[in-house]
Scaffold this motif. Structure first.
Motif, PDB file in Angstrom:
ATOM      1  N   VAL A 107      -4.134 -12.910   3.029  1.00  0.00           N
ATOM      2  CA  VAL A 107      -3.689 -12.815   1.712  1.00  0.00           C
ATOM      3  C   VAL A 107      -3.502 -11.491   1.013  1.00  0.00           C
ATOM      4  O   VAL A 107      -2.394 -11.208   0.559  1.00  0.00           O
ATOM      5  CB  VAL A 107      -4.841 -13.731   0.661  1.00  0.00           C
TER       6      VAL A 107
ATOM      7  N   PHE B  51      -0.685  -9.625   2.267  1.00  0.00           N
ATOM      8  CA  PHE B  51       0.677 -10.226   2.009  1.00  0.00           C
ATOM      9  C   PHE B  51       0.996  -9.380   0.707  1.00  0.00           C
ATOM     10  O   PHE B  51       2.031  -8.684   0.484  1.00  0.00           O
ATOM     11  CB  PHE B  51       0.694 -11.688   2.057  1.00  0.00           C
ATOM     12  N   VAL B  52       0.229  -9.483  -0.359  1.00  0.00           N
ATOM     13  CA  VAL B  52       0.278  -9.172  -1.832  1.00  0.00           C
ATOM     14  C   VAL B  52       0.457  -7.612  -1.570  1.00  0.00           C
ATOM     15  O   VAL B  52       1.482  -6.984  -2.328  1.00  0.00           O
ATOM     16  CB  VAL B  52      -0.842  -9.616  -2.705  1.00  0.00           C
TER      17      VAL B  52
ATOM     18  N   ILE C 235       3.935  -6.269  -0.404  1.00  0.00           N
ATOM     19  CA  ILE C 235       4.849  -6.266  -1.548  1.00  0.00           C
ATOM     20  C   ILE C 235       4.626  -5.052  -2.528  1.00  0.00           C
ATOM     21  O   ILE C 235       5.623  -4.648  -2.984  1.00  0.00           O
ATOM     22  CB  ILE C 235       4.789  -7.609  -2.375  1.00  0.00           C
ATOM     23  N   ASN C 236       3.428  -5.131  -2.956  1.00  0.00           N
ATOM     24  CA  ASN C 236       3.179  -4.023  -3.839  1.00  0.00           C
ATOM     25  C   ASN C 236       3.583  -2.779  -3.604  1.00  0.00           C
ATOM     26  O   ASN C 236       4.404  -2.025  -4.076  1.00  0.00           O
ATOM     27  CB  ASN C 236       1.441  -3.878  -4.141  1.00  0.00           C
TER      28      ASN C 236
ATOM     29  N   SER D 204       7.693  -2.447  -2.953  1.00  0.00           N
ATOM     30  CA  SER D 204       8.559  -2.426  -4.065  1.00  0.00           C
ATOM     31  C   SER D 204       8.416  -1.017  -4.730  1.00  0.00           C
ATOM     32  O   SER D 204       9.324  -0.475  -5.173  1.00  0.00           O
ATOM     33  CB  SER D 204       8.185  -3.527  -5.138  1.00  0.00           C
TER      34      SER D 204
ATOM     35  N   ALA E 139      -3.357  -9.304  -6.787  1.00  0.00           N
ATOM     36  CA  ALA E 139      -2.147 -10.137  -6.764  1.00  0.00           C
ATOM     37  C   ALA E 139      -1.492  -9.773  -8.515  1.00  0.00           C
ATOM     38  O   ALA E 139      -0.346  -9.407  -8.525  1.00  0.00           O
ATOM     39  CB  ALA E 139      -2.211 -11.589  -7.033  1.00  0.00           C
TER      40      ALA E 139
ATOM     41  N   GLY F 190      -2.170  -7.139 -10.498  1.00  0.00           N
ATOM     42  CA  GLY F 190      -1.922  -5.918 -10.343  1.00  0.00           C
ATOM     43  C   GLY F 190      -0.532  -5.815  -9.954  1.00  0.00           C
ATOM     44  O   GLY F 190       0.289  -5.126 -10.573  1.00  0.00           O
ATOM     45  N   THR F 191      -0.150  -6.230  -8.602  1.00  0.00           N
ATOM     46  CA  THR F 191       1.064  -5.927  -8.107  1.00  0.00           C
ATOM     47  C   THR F 191       2.071  -6.803  -9.148  1.00  0.00           C
ATOM     48  O   THR F 191       3.245  -6.138  -9.357  1.00  0.00           O
ATOM     49  CB  THR F 191       1.072  -6.835  -6.652  1.00  0.00           C
TER      50      THR F 191
ATOM     51  N   LEU G 237       3.216  -4.532 -12.150  1.00  0.00           N
ATOM     52  CA  LEU G 237       3.816  -3.342 -11.323  1.00  0.00           C
ATOM     53  C   LEU G 237       5.196  -4.047 -11.419  1.00  0.00           C
ATOM     54  O   LEU G 237       6.223  -3.445 -11.832  1.00  0.00           O
ATOM     55  CB  LEU G 237       3.254  -3.007 -10.074  1.00  0.00           C
ATOM     56  N   ALA G 238       5.319  -4.834 -10.453  1.00  0.00           N
ATOM     57  CA  ALA G 238       6.748  -5.306  -9.940  1.00  0.00           C
ATOM     58  C   ALA G 238       7.645  -5.716 -11.220  1.00  0.00           C
ATOM     59  O   ALA G 238       8.822  -5.224 -11.422  1.00  0.00           O
ATOM     60  CB  ALA G 238       6.920  -6.309  -9.010  1.00  0.00           C
TER      61      ALA G 238
ATOM     62  N   LEU H  87      13.659  -5.605  -4.824  1.00  0.00           N
ATOM     63  CA  LEU H  87      12.580  -6.071  -5.982  1.00  0.00           C
ATOM     64  C   LEU H  87      12.531  -7.553  -6.232  1.00  0.00           C
ATOM     65  O   LEU H  87      11.625  -8.312  -6.011  1.00  0.00           O
ATOM     66  CB  LEU H  87      12.834  -5.378  -7.161  1.00  0.00           C
TER      67      LEU H  87
ATOM     68  N   LEU I  46      11.311  -9.441  -3.270  1.00  0.00           N
ATOM     69  CA  LEU I  46       9.800  -9.438  -2.859  1.00  0.00           C
ATOM     70  C   LEU I  46       9.042 -10.077  -4.087  1.00  0.00           C
ATOM     71  O   LEU I  46       8.315 -10.957  -3.895  1.00  0.00           O
ATOM     72  CB  LEU I  46       9.460  -7.903  -2.958  1.00  0.00           C
TER      73      LEU I  46
ATOM     74  N   ALA J  60       8.475 -13.814  -3.931  1.00  0.00           N
ATOM     75  CA  ALA J  60       7.613 -14.009  -3.069  1.00  0.00           C
ATOM     76  C   ALA J  60       6.348 -13.925  -4.012  1.00  0.00           C
ATOM     77  O   ALA J  60       5.434 -14.992  -3.901  1.00  0.00           O
ATOM     78  CB  ALA J  60       7.381 -13.235  -1.870  1.00  0.00           C
ATOM     79  N   LEU J  61       6.369 -12.944  -4.689  1.00  0.00           N
ATOM     80  CA  LEU J  61       5.176 -12.768  -5.718  1.00  0.00           C
ATOM     81  C   LEU J  61       4.885 -14.219  -6.500  1.00  0.00           C
ATOM     82  O   LEU J  61       3.814 -14.634  -6.576  1.00  0.00           O
ATOM     83  CB  LEU J  61       5.264 -11.849  -6.537  1.00  0.00           C
TER      84      LEU J  61
ATOM     85  N   SER K 230       3.097 -16.390  -4.694  1.00  0.00           N
ATOM     86  CA  SER K 230       1.647 -16.036  -4.055  1.00  0.00           C
ATOM     87  C   SER K 230       0.751 -15.707  -5.375  1.00  0.00           C
ATOM     88  O   SER K 230      -0.130 -16.414  -5.208  1.00  0.00           O
ATOM     89  CB  SER K 230       1.881 -14.731  -3.326  1.00  0.00           C
TER      90      SER K 230
ATOM     91  N   ILE L 235      -2.768 -17.886  -5.670  1.00  0.00           N
ATOM     92  CA  ILE L 235      -3.981 -16.998  -5.416  1.00  0.00           C
ATOM     93  C   ILE L 235      -4.819 -17.447  -6.706  1.00  0.00           C
ATOM     94  O   ILE L 235      -5.914 -17.464  -6.553  1.00  0.00           O
ATOM     95  CB  ILE L 235      -3.651 -15.422  -5.516  1.00  0.00           C
TER      96      ILE L 235
END
Lengths: 1013, 174, 456
Positions: free
Chosen positions: B98, B101-102, B105-106, B109, C165, C167-168, C171-172, C225, C228, C231-232, C235, C239
């Motif tokens: 998990v 994966f995340v 991506i982080n 990107s 998750a 956080g990402t 950001l994204a 982006l 990706l 997928a976020l 996810s 999560i």
């Protein structure tokens, strides 16, 4: 599966002036002992330690008391040999509050008593304690204790006070007026001796005993029947059938600690083999005892007498004794005969008792026990309790005398009639007529405002004492801390007033030398004997045991020869006739009983006790009027609705399953007006409702008027759902089924074990694997474990409002469920603490690794790491994790013991005081585990089984809680884990707890009847 | 673009511009750059401009991120500070997946965007000195190096004009 | 010239030149805003103040100021966290899914949807913080080298996964949003009158020159982006769902949760977009750009998702019965379908699974007010869904002795009002100062893409 519905910190600080003061008045006596060369080393060194170490404590307390700025710190100058700072010492002592008695060990850490534990040397209590005993250590650190004697409300010095008192006493004796000493029961041989001396000096003195919860019914009955004004000793462990009429002997009646252990022994399936005592409880309100009974029959207080007569006659017909006149138009609501049968079949192995304060009823009870030949078998009159002395009539008599003006002076010793005497106003009025009155008490009570002098009494942990709770059973008390305040013990006062130039210590020592020393042969040197006696805290003359045996034999013969039954019979006739004219049971009756936490109300200022949920109602911080389900339905009452009874008391109603219809039960001891921050105006005072009928206090009264208010009163309930919803949480079976199949009632476990499997390899525990087992059959729900845990682990008190919000902090919870007919349900209880799961749901979810499993199987909690996401709490199926919703220590919004320096002295230095926003829970008393492990390591030996006792296991009078190493196959706990009765709570979740339970077993199937028919 | 003079063909319509570009390419004249108010697809093919390699870079970033994160998790839980949570194995791959994966991506990107800024030399406060202010509104500009010979220049101008350019300018670029 | 499309309604109504488009969309930026705008702004600021005070109380006094107790240890904190996260899925779902699926019609909406996402996630992100007992130690949650061993975090904890998750995700989506605006910033700069705004927008544009190279890389990075982040979207909420799914609590311990939560999130996200877009096109009369066909498209999607939601609810109920697990059955049938919390439960069912079915008929789809109301209802319904999940399971779990109820305290409500305030506040600023529609992208779709010969 039956469907259940349901550290002494840097505060070593003072300013020098206060030191000197302190030395002068508290240390003088000690110094005197030191001069005494014969005094044994052990004692000496301890005195030294106490002096030096406790000294700083005293001063700290004083400093805080007077808010003296902290100037300088005084360290231990000389290290006493047996004392290592940071290592606790245990000193044997004795707890006696004028009602309950318990030999104890006081855990003293750096000069502060921080915990009270039962003295396991005692044959009577076997190391058990009650909740009150556990909590009593906090009374020592009550900031609202009197710091000096008061004359007319003005602070004064003891010297002056004593002079003033004596001048009064002398004046009174000259005038030939009477001096009355109204006192709680005194069981100290030396104090009694001092009283005699006092009488010699002041001949017009009369000592009158007073108890808020009176036993005079039994005292008088025994006087009438056997010519002995005593409360006999009972042996529940010897009884096969126990029939109790509203005697809450497992909760509040006479000597619960002792009875719980006896009861557990009598019903234990480990020790007593397959013989299990049957317990039948007949009562109006639901009591803890009732909840443990195999058969509980709700009865109306007014019919108790008639039932007893019926029972007597039923047994009499079997024994061929002559019958008593029965009330013709009375029909018992149940089959009295079957009970009679069971009793008769277990002749001389049965026990019938009644909690009633009515002499006549007690006489009938004596009659029944006589018929059943229980005397000298399960009841013994030769070694009676000396803790109960008050005769109700005396009180009415002295009030009359006081009013008549014959009384010149009255000394009140630790009594509070202005609060707990039913006709308090009459007493107060009478008190005004007395020229001189002095109250010895530890705080400003309701009575204090009506007496001229208020003399500050010691806490029992501060003074010497000797006790004789039961005939020829002695125990001693030694001070564990120098006096925190400028206080005196009653004995000290007596000695000074009688102008005997000696200290209490020496006086006690002397008395012991005279009375006890000769009764033994082991020790030739008294000092040796004395030091040993102090060390063990217990002394029982060897002879006593033999005496019992021999006497019993003789007695039995005597009984047959002298035929005392005859004159009992006369009494029985009288009593029965008196009982029969009682009116019928359809009238609404109010019953007043003491409850486990608060008892008679003396310790109402103890926040631990106030917050302790009542085992039956689960209400804390209040007393309630329990009404029956039927009555509630009829009148449309709901729990929490205010009702006003006889226009004297307005109190929230509580719909109590199992409450006898047409009865209302209210706990005594609440509604204190003048006891302290914690206890003031908590609940309602029900003493004024007691009825005094020709001198006798009756603990039930007719309800003249009930009015239902439409206001709802918020109750602090720690459990609101009483039904088990058919879940196999508490598993139980009947004795018969158990004998056929020991695992009966526990079938679910087998199934689960069959299907039980895991994705992961089984946990490995190379060293120890700690486990704890609770025998639900032994647990009586006495609550002492809760308070013990609270004291040991610095668990904060959160107060009524937070309890109401279901935020109680206790690390142990007593879950209570009802089963069966709401009119008369069965009740089961289960103590639950953190189950220390081997695969704990709480551990996985903590994001910051604040909780994880130790290699000894303990689910550890790192308070410093916790950030309070409360995920672990959500994910705990047992919900046994607690969150610090607020800063509970040093916070004025929670003004309990943790908010003042004196109160904080009770904190256990081995356990962190948790900060706001942290999750906490049971740790299996890991500090104790570590302590024992280190001890064993130093002594270079393996740990012994049972060496480690968590606070709860230690406190349990029934020894229901057993702790030990599961890796050690011989340990008691692993044996219990192999017992077919053993199961885990919610084991289907595969949390693999380290806490196990043994199924509850009820002795409900009576084959006796069949045999009879 | 090195310092030189450019011939700018200004268009108002996407399709006209595209046709123009095609015509010019047929004359094998190299298109220097095209400016557009919005992305016209495949313009780089038509105008024969180079394609970005950002996709490849992103893939590399991704592989790097995945491996490093997964290794860190293994190192932290097994090597550095092993702890037992709820009786589960110390190295718990499911939860690591998990996180890996995340975080992949982080990081991917993040790095891609940084790369994008670097290759474009974007930074706060940089003056965008547009070839023509209108290109961010409604105008397409096709830029071609001004050849030495006048003929070629005229040819280009003519090609523009005949293929729908509204105007043709010259601009000197440092 | 613009080609009229015979195939389907045009994305942009009326014959608009590129310049016209620029003008229309960027008008609000140089216009002084309307009174309505100011009123909304002030209200939102007041709301933020309320939230600020509530947070202050929480941080200074303790979590005790909330309505939680020993059994229900999670309340509005977590409910609103999940709710906001859900809403935060709109932007990404829009711009990214539709970008990857090359759905051109997204262009007029994705910008505002993305803005929504950003503000929603910030609101969501606030909750786990405020929810902590000791917020001053919140940095413990990051696995940074420390002197405690070093002691790392518990990588097994779904809460840690959340941190990563979300956080990402922040950001994204923030980068994506910003990149999207870069070309428009230059456009604004070029039109800007004052030096200041020239400077600001100039700086923001980072020196964008509309060259094809840049555009080429720009599209590349957008797709990277987008891919990706797509997928976020899946996810992140999976999560969040695992916070519940990995637990042992009846009603939480469910494998359906991750997909169920993702769909739910997109559902609430789309409906929130709908709500805002309807207001926006009215307030800034952008009817030509956000056409009724846009609305129509979203409503069609809503019908579809609402069906999935309905099935999910039924599946949960069925499985809990089929499992024969007494605890599960109790939770679902005696503490949700019936019992204390039955009203919120049935509201949830009605708002999420029943009401949107009206969109089957074109008549309702075209009735803006109705669409608006239903979109609001869906938002409320989705809030109730989170309430049901969090509260019912905790209030009555395994041991009846623990059973209790939960009512939020005024403080909790205050914080929620605060977040709503912040959300509106953020959007107000966005609508005033930023290009509310992706200008360049809209230009690229004004003509029917299929007709352009370059489209492959």
């Amino acid at each position: 599966m039956k469907n259940y519905w349901t550290n002494l910190d840097k505060n070593h600080a003072i300013d020098t002036t206060s030191i000197n003061e302190k030395i002068t008045d508290t240390e003088k006596s000690n110094l005197e002992f030191l001069e005494d060369n014969e005094f044994v080393e052990m004692a000496t060194s301890r005195r030294n330690f106490l002096k030096l170490c406790g000294f700083s404590v005293t001063v700290a307390a004083l400093a805080t008391g007077c808010e003296t700025p902290i100037t300088n710190a005084i360290p231990l100058l000389i290290k006493p040999e047996e004392i290592t700072p940071g290592i606790a010492n245990h000193y044997a002592s004795t707890y006696f509050d004028g009602n309950y008695f318990c030999p104890i060990l006081v855990k003293v850490r750096d000069g502060r008593p921080i915990k009270i534990e039962g003295n396991d040397l005692s044959k009577t209590t076997k190391g058990g304690t009650t909740a009150q005993v556990q909590a009593s250590v906090l009374n020592l650190y009550d900031s609202e204790r009197l710091s000096t004697p008061l004359i007319k409300g003005e602070k004064s010095k003891w010297e002056e006070t004593h002079v003033q008192v004596m001048s009064h006493l002398q004046a009174v004796t000259k005038k030939g007026d009477k001096i009355i000493i109204l006192s709680t029961p005194i069981i100290s041989p030396s104090t009694l001796k001092a009283l005699d001396l006092f009488k010699e000096k002041y001949p017009t003195t009369e000592v009158v005993y007073y108890e808020p919860v009176s036993f005079s019914g039994i005292l008088k009955a025994n006087l009438e029947c056997f010519g002995k004004q005593v409360v006999p000793s009972y042996y529940f462990n010897k009884a096969k059938v126990i029939v109790s009429f509203s005697a809450d002997f497992l909760g509040t009646w006479l000597s619960p600690v002792e009875f719980i252990s006896q009861y557990a022994e009598g019903r234990s399936l480990q020790t007593a083999g397959n013989v299990m005592a049957k317990h039948i409880q007949l009562e109006a309100g639901f009591s803890v005892t009732g909840s443990n009974a195999d058969v509980r029959i709700p009865i109306h207080p007014l019919e108790e007498g008639n039932i007893l007569i019926a029972l007597y006659n039923a047994i009499a017909t079997k024994s061929g004794a002559d019958l008593l006149p029965e009330n013709k138009d009375y029909q018992p609501p149940f089959d009295v005969l079957s009970i009679a049968n069971e009793l008769w079949l277990n002749k001389s192995q049965s026990l019938v008792l009644s909690g009633s304060n009515d002499m006549n009823i007690q006489i009938i009870v004596n009659g029944i026990n006589q018929l059943l030949n229980n005397y000298n078998n399960t009841i013994n009159l030769d070694f009676p309790y000396l803790t109960k002395k008050a005769i109700d009539e005396d009180m009415t008599r002295i009030i009359a005398e006081m009013n008549s003006g014959d009384v010149g002076a009255i000394l009140l010793n630790d009594v509070n009639p202005a609060y707990d005497y039913p006709e308090a106003n009459q007493f107060i009025a009478a008190l005004k007529k007395v020229d001189f009155s002095a109250l010895l008490t530890d705080r400003i009570t309701e009575t204090a405002s009506h007496t001229e002098d208020v003399l500050a009494l010691d806490n029992f942990l501060e003074s010497w004492g000797d006790y004789e709770p039961k005939k020829e059973e002695y125990s001693f008390a030694q001070p564990c801390i120098p006096k925190l305040f400028d206080t005196c013990s009653f004995l000290e006062c007596l000695l000074i007033w009688t102008e005997i130039k000696t200290t209490p210590y020496e006086f006690i020592k002397l008395t012991t030398q005279e009375n006890l020393f000769p009764t033994q042969t082991t020790y030739t040197d008294f000092d040796n004997f004395w030091s040993i006696a102090l060390q063990s805290g217990i002394f029982v003359p060897k002879e006593k045991i033999e005496i019992i045996k021999t006497v019993t034999k003789e007695k039995q013969k005597k009984v047959e020869k002298e035929e005392p039954i005859l004159d009992i019979n006369k009494k029985l006739y009288e009593s029965s006739s008196k009982i029969n004219i009682k009116k019928d049971k359809n009238s609404l009756v109010l019953e007043m009983i003491p409850n486990i936490a608060i008892g008679s109300g003396a310790y109402a200022n103890n926040p631990w006790l106030q917050e302790l949920p009542d085992p039956i109602t689960k209400v804390s911080w209040d007393n309630v009027a329990s009404v029956s389900v039927k009555y509630a339905k009829e009148k449309g009452i709901i729990t929490g609705q205010l009702i006003s009874i006889n226009n004297t008391i307005t109190i929230p109603a509580f719909v109590q399953p199992g409450q006898e219809n047409n009865t209302i039960t209210i706990a005594l001891g609440y509604g204190r007006k003048n006891v302290g921050k914690a206890g003031n105006n908590v609940g309602q005072n029900s003493y004024p409702l007691l009825k005094i009928v020709n001198g006798e206090k009756l603990y039930h009264t007719d309800v003249i008027s009930v009015t239902f208010l439409n206001t709802e009163y918020p109750l602090a309930l720690s459990q609101t759902h009483d039904v088990m919803e058919g879940r196999s949480i508490i598993r139980e079976t009947s004795l018969k089924q158990y004998l056929e199949k020991p695992s009966s009632g526990n079938e679910e476990r087998e199934e689960i074990l069959k299907e039980s499997t895991s994705l992961y390899p089984a946990a490995e525990f190379p060293g120890h694997h700690w486990g704890l087992s609770i025998d639900l059959n032994a647990c009586t729900g006495c609550n002492s474990c809760l308070v013990a845990c609270q004291a040991e682990n610095n668990v904060p008190v959160v107060g009524k409002e937070q309890v109401q919000k279901r935020r109680i902090m206790h690390w142990i919870r007593l879950d209570r469920y009802y089963a069966g007919n709401p009119e008369n349900p069965e009740m089961v209880q289960m103590p639950i603490m953190c189950q220390q799961c081997d695969s704990a749901p709480c551990e996985n979810v903590c994001p910051v690794a604040a909780t994880m499993r130790s290699n000894e199987g303990i689910n550890q909690m790192a308070y410093n790491r916790c950030i309070g996401t409360r995920y672990c709490m959500s994910n705990c199926p047992y919900k046994m994790r607690r969150f610090n919703w607020f800063q509970f220590a040093k916070n004025d919004s929670f003004d309990f013991n943790m908010n003042n320096d004196l109160g904080r002295m009770v904190l256990n230095p081995d356990v962190v005081v948790r900060s706001r926003g942290v999750v906490e829970k049971c740790s299996f008393c890991t500090q104790r585990i570590q302590e024992s492990k280190l001890k064993a390591k130093l002594e270079d030996r393996p740990l012994k089984d049972g060496e480690i006792l968590p606070a709860c296991a230690q406190a349990c009078p029934a020894k229901a809680i057993v702790f030990g190493d599961l890796n050690d196959t011989k340990s008691e706990v692993s044996q219990r884990f192999n017992n077919p009765r053993h199961y885990h709570l919610l084991e289907q979740l595969h949390t693999q707890p380290s806490v196990g339970y043994l199924t509850k077993i009820r002795n409900i199937d009576n084959d006796i009847n069949k045999e009879e028919v | 673009m090195s310092k030189s003079t450019l011939i700018l063909g200004v268009f108002k319509d996407e399709n006209l511009m595209v046709d123009a570009i095609k015509k010019i390419r047929e004359k094998s004249i190299k298109i220097e750059e095209v400016f557009m108010p919005y992305p016209v697809h495949n313009i780089e093919d038509i105008a024969g401009l180079h394609k970005t390699r950002l996709y490849g870079a992103a893939l590399l970033f991704g592989i790097f991120a995945a491996t490093s994160v997964f290794y860190f998790l293994y190192w932290a839980t097994v090597k550095s500070y092993p702890l037992v949570y709820g009786g589960k194995p110390i190295f718990s791959i499911p939860s690591d997946i998990v996180i890996t994966f995340v975080l992949t991506i982080n990081i991917t990107s993040g790095l891609s965007v940084i790369a994008f800024f670097i290759i474009n030399k974007f930074y706060p406060g940089k003056d965008s000195n547009l070839i023509d202010p209108r290109v961010v509104d409604d105008t397409f500009v096709v830029a071609i190096h001004k050849p030495e010979s006048i003929e070629d220049t005229n040819l280009i101008n003519e090609l523009f004009m005949t293929n729908g350019a509204i105007e043709v300018n010259e601009k000197f670029i440092q | 010239m613009i080609y009229e499309s015979p195939v389907r309604d045009p994305y942009v109504i009326g014959e608009k030149s590129y310049h016209q488009i620029t003008e229309d969309i960027l008008k609000p930026i140089d216009k002084t805003p309307s009174k309505a705008w100011y009123i909304v702004l002030y209200i939102s600021i007041v709301a933020m103040c309320i939230g600020g005070y509530s947070l202050y109380k929480t941080f200074t006094v303790g979590i005790g100021t909330w309505g939680l107790n020993n059994s229900v240890t999670w309340g509005w904190g977590i409910i609103n966290f999940v709710w906001w996260i859900g809403i935060g899925h709109a932007g990404t779902a829009f711009s990214i899914f539709l970008l990857v699926l090359r759905q051109k019609w997204r262009t007029s909406i994705n910008r505002s949807a993305e803005a929504m996402t950003i503000f929603a996630i910030i609101c969501a992100g606030l909750y786990p913080m405020a929810h902590m007992g000791r917020i001053w130690l919140c940095f413990y949650i990051f696995p940074y080298p420390n002197t405690r061993g070093p002691l790392w975090v518990n990588f097994n904890s779904p809460l840690f996964w959340d941190v990563v998750a979300i956080g990402t995700y922040v950001l994204a989506s923030a980068t994506f949003w910003y990149l999207g605006m870069m070309p428009d910033f230059v456009t604004i700069k070029e039109r800007a009158k004052t030096k200041l705004s020239k400077f600001i927008y100039g700086t923001l544009s980072l020196g964008w020159n509309a060259s094809s190279k840049t555009w080429n890389r720009y599209e590349a990075i957008s797709y990277i982006l987008g891919g990706l982040a797509a997928a976020l979207v899946v996810s992140v909420h999976s999560i969040v769902a695992m916070d519940f799914a990995t637990s042992v609590i009846p009603g939480w311990h469910t494998t359906i949760f991750p997909p169920f939560f993702v769909v739910g999130a997109i559902f609430s996200g789309f409906s929130m977009v709908l709500t805002l877009v309807i207001i926006m096109r009215k307030a800034f009369n952008l009817q030509d750009y956000i056409t009724s066909s846009h609305i129509d498209a979203i409503t069609r999607i809503l019908v579809f998702i609402s069906l999935i939601m309905g099935i999910a609810y039924l599946t949960e109920l069925f499985i809990s019965w089929y499992s024969g697990n007494g605890f599960e059955i109790f939770t679902f049938y005696r503490n949700r379908v019936t019992g204390t919390y039955s009203i919120p439960f049935w509201l949830m069912i009605f708002f999420n699974a029943v009401l949107p079915q009206l969109f089957w008929s074109k008549k309702f789809r075209n009735n803006l007010t109705l669409v608006f109301i239903i979109s609001l209802c869906v938002n409320i319904g989705m809030w109730f869904e989170r309430f049901i999940i969090v509260v019912t399971s905790l209030s009555k779990d395994y041991l009846p002795a623990n059973w209790t109820t939960y009512t939020p305290s005024i403080i909790e409500v205050g914080i929620f009002i605060g977040t709503l305030g912040f959300f509106v506040f953020g959007l107000c600023l966005f609508l005033r100062f930023l290009p509310i529609i992706a200008v360049s992208e809209v230009k690229s779709v004004t003509k029917r893409t299929s007709e352009t010969p370059l489209e492959h």
